[in-house]
Design a protein around this motif. Structure first.
Motif, mmCIF file in Angstrom:
data_model
loop_
_atom_site.group_PDB
_atom_site.id
_atom_site.type_symbol
_atom_site.label_atom_id
_atom_site.label_comp_id
_atom_site.label_asym_id
_atom_site.label_seq_id
_atom_site.Cartn_x
_atom_site.Cartn_y
_atom_site.Cartn_z
ATOM 1 N N PRO A 163 0.828 -1.203 0.000
ATOM 2 C CA PRO A 163 0.000 0.000 0.000
ATOM 3 C C PRO A 163 0.863 1.254 0.000
ATOM 4 N N GLN A 164 0.251 2.377 -0.233
ATOM 5 C CA GLN A 164 0.967 3.638 -0.126
ATOM 6 C C GLN A 164 1.273 3.909 1.350
ATOM 7 N N GLN A 167 -1.160 3.818 4.583
ATOM 8 C CA GLN A 167 -2.487 3.443 4.111
ATOM 9 C C GLN A 167 -2.755 1.979 4.458
ATOM 10 N N SER A 168 -4.026 1.589 4.416
ATOM 11 C CA SER A 168 -4.415 0.229 4.784
ATOM 12 C C SER A 168 -4.369 -0.697 3.573
#
Length: 292
Positions: A163-164, A167-168
């Motif tokens: 993820p970024q 982020q989740s």
């Protein structure tokens, strides 16, 4: 998971005698160097008797200092950066370099030499034909994931890192399709939730390529492909040379398999570098004949 020696000391510290606490505090302060010391060293450096040191280790659940040494080495195999006694990196002259080179060669032979060529070909086919390739890696695995994405995106479009930051993961998994491939780097000292991520990927229609060290073997059966690369080095820190060599192999194989598209894409990217003035001026040439 069985508590390691530091956790055992923390749990029992208040119940230890004053002399045992001195030894225990020394161990906590010198945890990374534990395998370097002998029982006599610990007694001398803490000003207690050797019998006190022996008694402490037995209270912590170790039969002898030899079992403590074995425990330290086991921690090292799990990725805890402990310096190993008789550390070859402490050698003078060219001895350390020669042994380091030998270990790297052994890792390459063990890692790449044991890969199944059919599995490599199957994974490369999938990386070429996928709608998108999603690359994931956490902690020590993150730089490898970032590097693989950077290499692969030269040869094909729709390669993203997930993820970024901060982020989740749920948003990254929900839209995966049977036309997608997830490349997951799972080297030791993994975050606790990685096995749940693997389970989520298995439930998704996407195919999963798992790349990790032998400690990831427990997740291997759930992945579409599992490529194992060793990390062993002569001292405290792991070597990712074999993993990076595998990245090179996969990225180059993808490029060779879709050479016409890859040529055009690399040319477009190079034009973009010039238009955006992103890189220092340099003459960059690609020997495409060598790629035939």
């Amino acid at each position: 998971m069985t508590p390691h020696i530091g956790q055992r000391i923390t749990a029992q510290f208040e119940s230890l005698s004053a002399q045992e606490q001195r030894v225990a505090s020394f161990i906590l302060d010198h945890f990374d160097d534990l395998a370097v010391y002998s029982a006599a060293d610990l007694a001398r450096l803490t000003g207690v008797s050797k019998s006190t040191v022996s008694r402490l280790f037995k209270r912590l659940g170790f039969e002898s200092f030899r079992t403590v040494k074995a425990h330290a080495r086991q921690l090292r195999n799990l990725g805890v950066p402990l310096v190993i006694e008789s550390d070859a990196m402490a050698e003078e002259g060219g001895g350390a370099l020669a042994r380091h080179l030998q270990r790297e060669q052994e890792n390459l032979q063990r890692g790449l030499g044991r890969l199944d060529t059919d599995d490599i070909a199957s994974a490369v086919d999938a990386l070429c034909s996928a709608r998108q390739v999603v690359v994931m890696g956490f902690r020590n695995s993150y730089p490898l994931a970032l590097h693989f994405r950077q290499q692969l995106i030269q040869a094909r479009a729709q390669v993203r890192l997930a993820p970024q930051p901060n982020q989740s993961l749920a948003e990254e998994v929900v839209d995966l399709t049977a036309d997608d491939v997830v490349v997951l780097f799972g080297f030791r000292r993994r975050p606790r939730g990685l096995s749940k991520l693997v389970e989520a990927l298995v439930r998704s229609p996407a195919r999963c390529l798992l790349i990790g060290d032998p400690t990831a073997a427990g997740m291997a059966a759930r992945a579409t492909w599992f490529f194992e690369t060793p990390l062993e080095s002569l001292s405290a820190f792991d070597s990712y040379a074999t993993a990076n060599s595998l990245i090179c192999l996969l990225a180059n194989s993808v490029l060779h398999q879709r050479l016409a598209q890859g040529r055009e894409r690399i040319s477009q990217i190079s034009d973009g570098y010039s238009e955006l003035d992103e890189l220092e001026a340099a003459v960059m040439s690609v020997d495409w004949d060598a790629c035939q």
